[in-house]
Structure formats: structure tokens, C-alpha cells
Write an enzyme that holds these catalytic residues in place. Structure first.
Site, PDB file in Angstrom:
ATOM      1  N   ASP A   1      88.312  -9.874 -27.830  1.00  0.00           N
ATOM      2  CA  ASP A   1      88.905  -8.874 -28.606  1.00  0.00           C
ATOM      3  C   ASP A   1      89.500  -9.888 -29.944  1.00  0.00           C
ATOM      4  OD1 ASP A   1      91.319  -7.421 -29.800  1.00  0.00           O
ATOM      5  OD2 ASP A   1      90.322  -5.995 -28.426  1.00  0.00           O
TER       6      ASP A   1
ATOM      7  N   SER B   1      89.170  -5.299 -33.666  1.00  0.00           N
ATOM      8  CA  SER B   1      88.785  -4.453 -32.531  1.00  0.00           C
ATOM      9  C   SER B   1      88.296  -2.858 -32.939  1.00  0.00           C
ATOM     10  CB  SER B   1      90.036  -4.368 -31.682  1.00  0.00           C
ATOM     11  OG  SER B   1      89.819  -3.583 -30.545  1.00  0.00           O
TER      12      SER B   1
END
Length: 325
Positions: free
Chosen positions: A194, A51
Site C-alpha cells: 500500500d 491506495s
């Protein structure tokens, strides 16, 4: 200070750097890496980013000191980036499309060419979670800026906040943790979310790829080294919107994966050394919605932690885990 002045890395004993995610808390990581850029410190063989961590590692390899700090303090606080009300209209609450489009502008451009040259024959892996099989994938960017940017977007696409995720087509040079075949019939229609959902802290993956000294930049407080705070905040967002059941499945997966990695760190193989870098005091920033003062505070904590790590390199003992901050 040149990289070779501080450490040496044996061919079969890789030195890995892992950058944890955490949204705007990534500004702490930005501070650590900027401190290292100031001293030209980059001895690593393997990089794994999740991320916001993958964005930080990219700007580190691009040698763009101050870049990540500027984007977090600027773009991530812009009213266009985060609007909870957009979810009620079926739109993205977090507008990653706008965010990454802004990084193509001249004054905000990531220098992918320099990043590729700095990386050389070393390995950068950007984590993402396949929305279909929910497995972690470790994606290697090419030198193409558009490709690299899409991987960064996928690694940052939290469910609910960025709807179904990012479609990565054509099929990219990726390796899944479950060794899925690249010719899988679903590959061309897969969406990716993610990386923190399935690989929030990929220390075990670094070890499996040959790293025996692993440096981990954490974006949580040392006294409570879990990500429960932002997970609970996201739970509150999604349950208030009516999307609770499906998204909570992802968050439960994240929590289990996180606990598994913490257990690996606590009981790691004897031939591994794991160094965790925490902030020296409590971080003020949050996943989203941080004030500029909070971000400036945490960036300074990152600079201090990065410099502390460098100062202590020569005097380290042989203990298996060390903490900086």
C-alpha cells in the site's frame, strides 16, 4: 462547464490533484470527483493517488461517473472481499485478487483506454511502498489495462491484510523517492505494498514535481485530520493474529510519514497554495466493514463538497490554505 472555463494553468506552475487513501472512506472522494465529472471539470496537470485514491483517480480519468461508488458499495462489502478468519489459514484477509478480477467483467470494467486518452500528456502517479527498502515509489501506468490494474492492486495492498504484497514484474517504469536505479538487482523480485505506508499524503512530492497549486481530497474529518482511527483498528487486527511486530513496523512508518506531510502542509513554501477538501460533517464510513447507509451518506457528503469547491472557485481570495466541505 468546460475545464478551461474555470482555471488556467501556467506551464511552469502545475496544478496538482492528490487523492488520499482510506479504504471504504474513498467513497467520499468518489462523490467529489463525480460532482466534477458532472460539470466536466478537469484542469489538472498532475494526479497522485494513494491506495483507494488511485482507484478513484483512474475512474475519474476514465470519465466513469458513479463507477467508484458502485464498486465500493458492492464489491468492497461482499463477503468474499473481507474475511478476518482467512488470516488464520494463511490466506489473504482482503482478497484483492478477486476484487480486481471482478473489474475485468463487462459490467464492472474500468475504461483504461478512455483514461489514457483523457490523461494525454499529463501525469498520473500511483503510489506504492517497496517491501524491501520501504521507500515510496511513484508509478506511471501505461495504457495497458493489465499493467494499470496491477499498479492499483499494489497501491492498495495493506500488509497483513494482503500478505507480502504485489510482485510487479517485469520491472516497470517507476521512480523511487530515493532515486534508486531501475537496474537494481533486486528489482525483478520486489513486492509492493500500500502506497499509504510510505506516501500517505504526497503533497511534498507534488510540490517537488512543479505543482504550486495543490488540491488534496481528504478522507478524514477536518477536526482530526489524521488517519489514526483506521491505523488503530488495523493494529488491533494484526496483534490479535500474532503478526503484530512486523506489521506494526509498517504502521509506525505510516504514522511518521503522515506527520511529516502534515507538517509540510502547515508550513509549506510561500510560493505554494494548498487547498484541502474535507467532508462538511463527520464521515460515517470506516476502512472496512461500513454499512451501506454509511457509504451512501459519505458519498452525498462528497458530492456536496465537490459542488461547494466549484461554486467557490471564482470568489477565492489569496489565503494560502482553504478548506471545503
Amino acid at each position: 462547464m468546460k475545464p478551461q472555463d474555470l482555471t488556467t494553468t501556467e506551464t511552469f506552475n502545475k496544478l496538482a490533484l492528490i487523492a488520499e487513501g482510506g479504504g471504504q472512506r474513498g467513497i467520499f472522494t468518489a462523490g467529489v470527483l463525480d460532482a466534477w465529472l458532472e460539470h466536466e471539470y478537469d484542469p489538472f496537470d498532475l494526479f497522485i493517488g494513494t491506495s483507494a485514491g488511485s482507484q478513484n483517480l483512474t475512474s475519474y480519468l476514465a470519465r466513469q461517473k458513479g463507477y467508484a461508488k458502485r464498486l465500493i458499495r458492492g464489491l468492497s462489502r461482499h463477503k468474499r472481499f473481507f474475511q478476518l478468519g482467512r488470516g488464520l489459514m494463511g490466506k489473504h484477509i482482503v482478497d484483492l485478487d478477486w476484487y480486481f478480477e471482478k473489474t475485468t467483467e463487462v459490467n464492472r470494467a474500468l475504461d483504461f483506454k478512455t483514461a489514457k486518452n483523457s490523461l494525454g500528456d499529463r501525469e498520473l502517479l500511483i503510489t506504492a511502498t517497496n517491501a524491501r527498502d520501504r521507500k515510496p515509489y511513484y508509478l506511471s501506468p501505461t495504457g495497458d489495462g493489465k499493467h494499470w490494474r496491477e499498479l492499483l492492486k499494489a497501491s492498495s495492498a495493506l500488509p497483513f491484510l494482503y500478505k507480502q504484497g504485489v510482485q510487479l514484474t517485469p520491472w516497470l517504469n517507476a521512480l523511487a523517492a530515493n532515486e534508486i536505479e531501475k537496474t537494481d538487482v533486486h528489482a525483478k523480485s520486489d513486492f509492493y505494498l500500500d502506497g499509504g505506508l510510505a506516501a500517505p499524503l504526497p503533497v511534498r512530492e507534488a510540490y517537488n514535481r512543479g505543482a504550486r497549486k495543490i488540491v488534496v481530497i481528504r478522507t478524514v474529518d477536518a477536526s482530526l485530520p489524521v488517519q489514526s482511527a483506521w491505523v488503530n483498528k488495523l493494529k488491533a487486527f494484526v496483534c490479535a493474529s500474532g503478526y503484530c511486530p512486523k506489521t506494526l513496523d509498517y504502521l509506525l512508518q505510516h504514522e511518521q510519514a503522515y506527520e511529516d506531510e502534515l507538517a509540510f502542509i502547515a508550513n509549506h513554501p510561500k510560493d505554494a497554495e494548498i487547498i484541502q477538501i474535507f467532508a462538511g460533517s463527520k464521515l460515517h464510513s470506516k476502512l472496512l466493514g461500513s454499512t451501506d447507509a454509511d457509504l451512501r451518506n459519505d458519498y452525498k457528503l462528497g458530492l456536496a463538497a465537490g459542488n461547494s469547491y466549484l461554486r467557490d472557485q471564482y470568489g477565492l481570495g489569496k489565503t494560502e490554505q482553504k478548506y471545503y466541505g
